[in-house]
Design an enzyme around this catalytic site. Structure first.
Site, PDB file in Angstrom:
ATOM      1  N   GLU A  40       0.816  -1.214   0.000  1.00  0.00           N
ATOM      2  CA  GLU A  40       0.000   0.000   0.000  1.00  0.00           C
ATOM      3  C   GLU A  40       0.852   1.267   0.000  1.00  0.00           C
ATOM      4  O   GLU A  40       0.332   2.360   0.205  1.00  0.00           O
ATOM      5  CB  GLU A  40      -0.964  -0.023   1.182  1.00  0.00           C
ATOM      6  N   GLY A  73      -4.098 -15.548  -6.975  1.00  0.00           N
ATOM      7  CA  GLY A  73      -4.657 -16.301  -8.083  1.00  0.00           C
ATOM      8  C   GLY A  73      -4.885 -17.766  -7.769  1.00  0.00           C
ATOM      9  O   GLY A  73      -5.404 -18.509  -8.600  1.00  0.00           O
ATOM     10  N   GLY A  76      -7.228 -15.612  -1.165  1.00  0.00           N
ATOM     11  CA  GLY A  76      -8.063 -14.480  -0.754  1.00  0.00           C
ATOM     12  C   GLY A  76      -9.533 -14.848  -0.713  1.00  0.00           C
ATOM     13  O   GLY A  76     -10.252 -14.490   0.227  1.00  0.00           O
ATOM     14  N   TYR A  90     -13.229  -7.973  -5.128  1.00  0.00           N
ATOM     15  CA  TYR A  90     -14.354  -7.852  -4.202  1.00  0.00           C
ATOM     16  C   TYR A  90     -15.682  -7.783  -4.959  1.00  0.00           C
ATOM     17  O   TYR A  90     -16.663  -8.408  -4.552  1.00  0.00           O
ATOM     18  CB  TYR A  90     -14.195  -6.626  -3.310  1.00  0.00           C
TER      19      TYR A  90
END
Length: 175
Positions: A38, A110, A114, A148
């Site tokens: 980030e 991938g 997540g 998301y």
């Protein structure tokens, strides 16, 4: 929340498990990796002692779910983490589950890590009768925003995050 393992389409085993106090060093490492991603590594002031106290002390403020991926030779590697806690919605009169951090190491993106972390957290939210699950994403992080959205999450663009920290928090508390 029991540990679980799943095999993704590439045949790699992914194991999720709640973090324990012995994982504090790994949790801090993930936090620092997320901060690098980030573009804010200098903003991390967390220490192992602070994490130990606040995640595993007498009053835990958050929980951590760790993901590990098993390689072809059978060795397990830390792949990602999710740090979350409960908030409360007055409008729905129920707790919510707030995802503070979700991070998957680049080499394991991938593979479904997540997705597995978010699916597990959604089950935790449902089991704990939460009214919703929320998180924030940086506006420039298009890969995460797309991910998301692919899971059915909607962006709440009408809400602005407000924050008081550091000096502003001290001054507010002294009013």
């Amino acid at each position: 929340m029991p540990p679980n393992a799943d095999t993704n389409s590439s045949g790699r085993k992914i194991r999720l498990a709640p973090a324990t106090e012995s994982d504090v060093g790994l949790i801090l490492w993930f936090i620092k990796q997320l901060a690098l991603y980030e573009k804010a590594p200098d903003q991390v002031t967390a220490t192992e002692d602070l994490l130990r106290q606040n995640l595993f002390g007498p009053r835990p403020y958050a929980e951590v779910l760790l993901a590990h991926v098993t390689d072809d030779s059978g060795h397990e590697h830390p792949a990602g983490f999710a740090l979350y806690f409960h908030n409360f919605s007055t409008w729905v009169g129920r707790p919510g589950l707030y995802l503070e951090d979700l991070f998957v190491c680049a080499e394991y993106r991938g593979l479904g890590v997540g997705r597995m972390l978010l699916e597990r957290l959604a089950r935790v939210a449902r089991e704990r009768e939460c009214g919703r699950m929320e998180w924030v994403v940086l506006d420039w992080n298009q890969p995460a925003r797309g991910f998301y959205a692919s899971l059915g999450a909607k962006e709440m663009t009408e809400w602005i995050i407000c924050r008081a920290d550091g000096r502003a928090l001290e001054e507010m508390a002294a009013m």
